[in-house]
Design an enzyme around this catalytic site. Structure first.
Site, short mmCIF file in Angstrom:
data_model
loop_
_atom_site.label_atom_id
_atom_site.label_comp_id
_atom_site.label_asym_id
_atom_site.label_seq_id
_atom_site.Cartn_x
_atom_site.Cartn_y
_atom_site.Cartn_z
N ASP A 20 4.14 -14.38 11.64
CA ASP A 20 2.83 -14.82 11.17
C ASP A 20 1.84 -13.66 11.33
O ASP A 20 1.30 -13.44 12.42
CB ASP A 20 2.42 -16.04 12.01
CG ASP A 20 1.10 -16.64 11.57
OD1 ASP A 20 0.33 -15.94 10.87
OD2 ASP A 20 0.83 -17.79 11.94
N GLU B 55 0.83 -1.22 0.00
CA GLU B 55 0.00 0.00 0.00
C GLU B 55 0.86 1.26 0.00
O GLU B 55 1.69 1.46 0.90
CB GLU B 55 -0.92 0.00 1.23
CG GLU B 55 -1.87 1.19 1.23
CD GLU B 55 -2.91 1.14 2.34
OE1 GLU B 55 -3.30 0.04 2.75
OE2 GLU B 55 -3.31 2.22 2.80
N LYS C 80 -7.35 -0.78 11.28
CA LYS C 80 -6.77 -1.21 10.00
C LYS C 80 -5.52 -0.38 9.71
O LYS C 80 -4.50 -0.91 9.27
CB LYS C 80 -7.81 -1.05 8.89
CG LYS C 80 -7.40 -1.60 7.53
CD LYS C 80 -6.60 -0.62 6.71
CE LYS C 80 -6.23 -1.24 5.37
NZ LYS C 80 -5.26 -0.41 4.62
N HIS D 277 -2.01 10.75 0.27
CA HIS D 277 -2.15 9.55 -0.56
C HIS D 277 -1.90 9.84 -2.03
O HIS D 277 -1.58 8.96 -2.79
CB HIS D 277 -3.57 8.98 -0.42
CG HIS D 277 -3.74 8.14 0.81
ND1 HIS D 277 -4.92 7.51 1.13
CD2 HIS D 277 -2.88 7.81 1.79
CE1 HIS D 277 -4.77 6.85 2.26
NE2 HIS D 277 -3.55 7.03 2.68
C1 MEV Z 1 -5.70 3.38 5.03
O1 MEV Z 1 -5.01 2.22 4.66
C2 MEV Z 1 -5.70 3.54 6.52
C3 MEV Z 1 -6.53 4.71 7.05
O2 MEV Z 1 -7.87 4.62 6.56
C4 MEV Z 1 -6.50 4.59 8.55
C5 MEV Z 1 -7.44 5.53 9.26
O3 MEV Z 1 -8.45 5.95 8.70
O4 MEV Z 1 -7.14 5.79 10.44
C6 MEV Z 1 -5.97 6.02 6.58
#
Ligand code: MEV
Length: 450
Positions: free
Chosen positions: A297, A88, A281, A394
């Site tokens: 792992d 990513e 995430k 991004h």
């Molecule tokens: C993207 O991979 C992760 C985010 O969505 C985490 C977040 O929103 O805190 C940017």
């Protein structure tokens, strides 16, 4: 595409080249191109390739992920460069940016609570529970003796079996009991060790229960023996802190407002599962990348972290934030079951390189490093979300990915990067700009108004 002959028997017995030929022939539009692509991903050193082939079954090719590094992580007074294997875009850049920010503010402080792991013999028993408890008391030395051959090396390294406990789980399922065994596995993740110990103990349990006068009629049946990937004792805490005034990054932002908004964003993830999932995430972006690079792992780590995040019945944030008496504190507490010996660590050359770049840490040190990686990633995401918005950061990598899809040359990339420096590079607009630059028609399907 032809889909005529997709069933196959004895596939695992075929040679690697026969497997590749079958896959290309039966599944790919252009078998020759498939064969060439697979061949191009082969390692030039046959011995290294064979080692990779033998990690799993039915290997046909290598699957590349980029390995990036995020330097300047000051953790417990030591500076680390973190290896990160991840696809990513912007994760590594975000980690490096956070690391640099906290480097100037005392760095990350990690504390490992313990590295205790747990495994269970899950069994059913329909007899007298007190006779079962008495049996377990009587045979505990025998259960331990049965594992002595397996635990000898681990005991020499200061690990081994810590405790055995009978758990009555009949409130959850008819006749359900567990023998819960706690383990110390030192620098190894210990999955094989734990499972082997449990299986040896289960043989003794089965035999003794069938011949013991108090339990023989209870029909004890061992259902399974397995470690638990939930390791709530194998816990690491990592935090950053500074005076609110020191949050100033020179961008001219109001630090009080930033701290307040940041804390509120963390609070939202503490109370709202929809947000907590995305929040966590983002944390796992940092954690998984280092877990993977160091040959650990990541599925086990993911499973444990998410169970931990929902330990009170609601899924919540893995990080927390406080503002007290002018001090900003931001921390993570997570279970991380990791190894720095055994498994892939001796087999995968890039894992060895990653561990060496980290100074060959032990499991506890690696827990502290990886927790810092998760915290750094979450800090970067929340900082962007509560200030500029996430898309700004991004976009640079996003633009590059689109240009790579379009097979832009280096000169075209440079020109279009400059063109989009002050614009949001939406896909259709990048395609249109690229086509204009090349002097080719802009595809209608992109729906760009010209
Ligand atoms: C993207 O991979 C992760 C985010 O969505 C985490 C977040 O929103 O805190 C940017």
């Amino acid at each position: 595409m032809k889909r005529s002959n997709l069933q196959i028997r004895g596939f695992s017995k075929l040679s690697k080249s026969a497997k590749i030929a079958w896959l290309s022939q039966e599944h790919l539009k252009d078998p020759a191109m498939g064969l060439a692509l697979i061949a191009s991903y082969n390692h030039s050193d046959d011995a290294v390739q064979q080692r990779h082939d033998e990690f799993i079954e039915n290997t046909v090719a290598n699957y590349f992920l980029p390995l990036g590094v995020a330097p300047n992580f000051l953790i417990n007074g030591q500076v680390y460069t973190l290896p990160m294997a991840i696809e990513e875009s912007s994760v590594v850049a975000a980690a490096a940016k956070s690391a640099q920010f906290w480097m100037d503010r005392g760095g990350f402080h990690s504390t490992v609570h313990s590295t205790t792991k747990v495994g269970h013999i899950h069994f059913t028993f329909n007899g007298d529970a007190s006779a079962l408890a008495a049996l377990l008391d009587r045979i505990t030395p025998e259960l331990l003796a049965a594992t002595e051959g397996i635990t000898a090396n681990m005991r020499a390294r200061g690990g081994g079996i810590l405790s055995l406990e009978l758990k009555d789980r009949r409130e959850a399922m008819d006749g359900y009991f567990q023998l819960e065994v706690r383990f110390e596995t030192r620098d190894s993740m210990g999955a094989n060790f734990i499972n082997s110990c449990l299986e040896e103990m289960a043989k003794v349990l089965r035999l003794e229960a069938a011949t013991d006068a108090g339990t023989a009629s209870g029909d004890l049946e061992v259902v399974m023996c397995i470690l638990s990937n939930y390791t709530p004792e194998c816990l690491v805490h990592c935090e950053v802190r500074c005076a609110i005034a020191d949050l100033d990054d020179g961008s001219g932002m109001d630090v009080q407002e930033f701290a307040r908004k940041f804390q509120r964003a963390v609070r939202i993830a503490e109370v709202e599962p929809y947000r907590a999932t995305t929040h966590n995430k983002g944390i796992m972006n940092g954690i998984d990348a280092v877990v993977l690079a160091t040959g650990n792992d990541f599925r086990a780590v993911e499973a444990a972290c998410h169970t931990y995040a929902s330990r009170d019945g609601q899924y919540r944030s893995l990080t927390h934030c406080s503002i007290e008496e002018g001090e900003f504190r931001f921390w993570i507490e997570i279970p991380l079951s990791l190894g720095t010996v055994g498994g892939l660590t001796k087999l995968h050359p890039m894992v060895q390189l990653a561990l060496e770049a980290l100074g060959n840490p032990g499991a506890k040190e690696l827990m502290g490093i990886i927790a810092a990686s998760g915290l750094a990633q979450n800090f970067a995401a929340l900082r962007a979300l509560t200030t500029t918005g996430i898309q700004k950061g991004h976009m640079k990598m996003h633009l590059l990915n689109i240009l790579n899809q379009l097979e832009a040359s280096d000169a075209e990339k440079a020109e279009l990067t400059a063109f989009f420096a002050d614009k949001v590079p939406h896909h259709a607009e990048v395609v249109a700009a690229f086509c204009r630059l090349r002097g080719i028609p802009i595809p209608q399907a992109e729906g760009v108004v010209r």
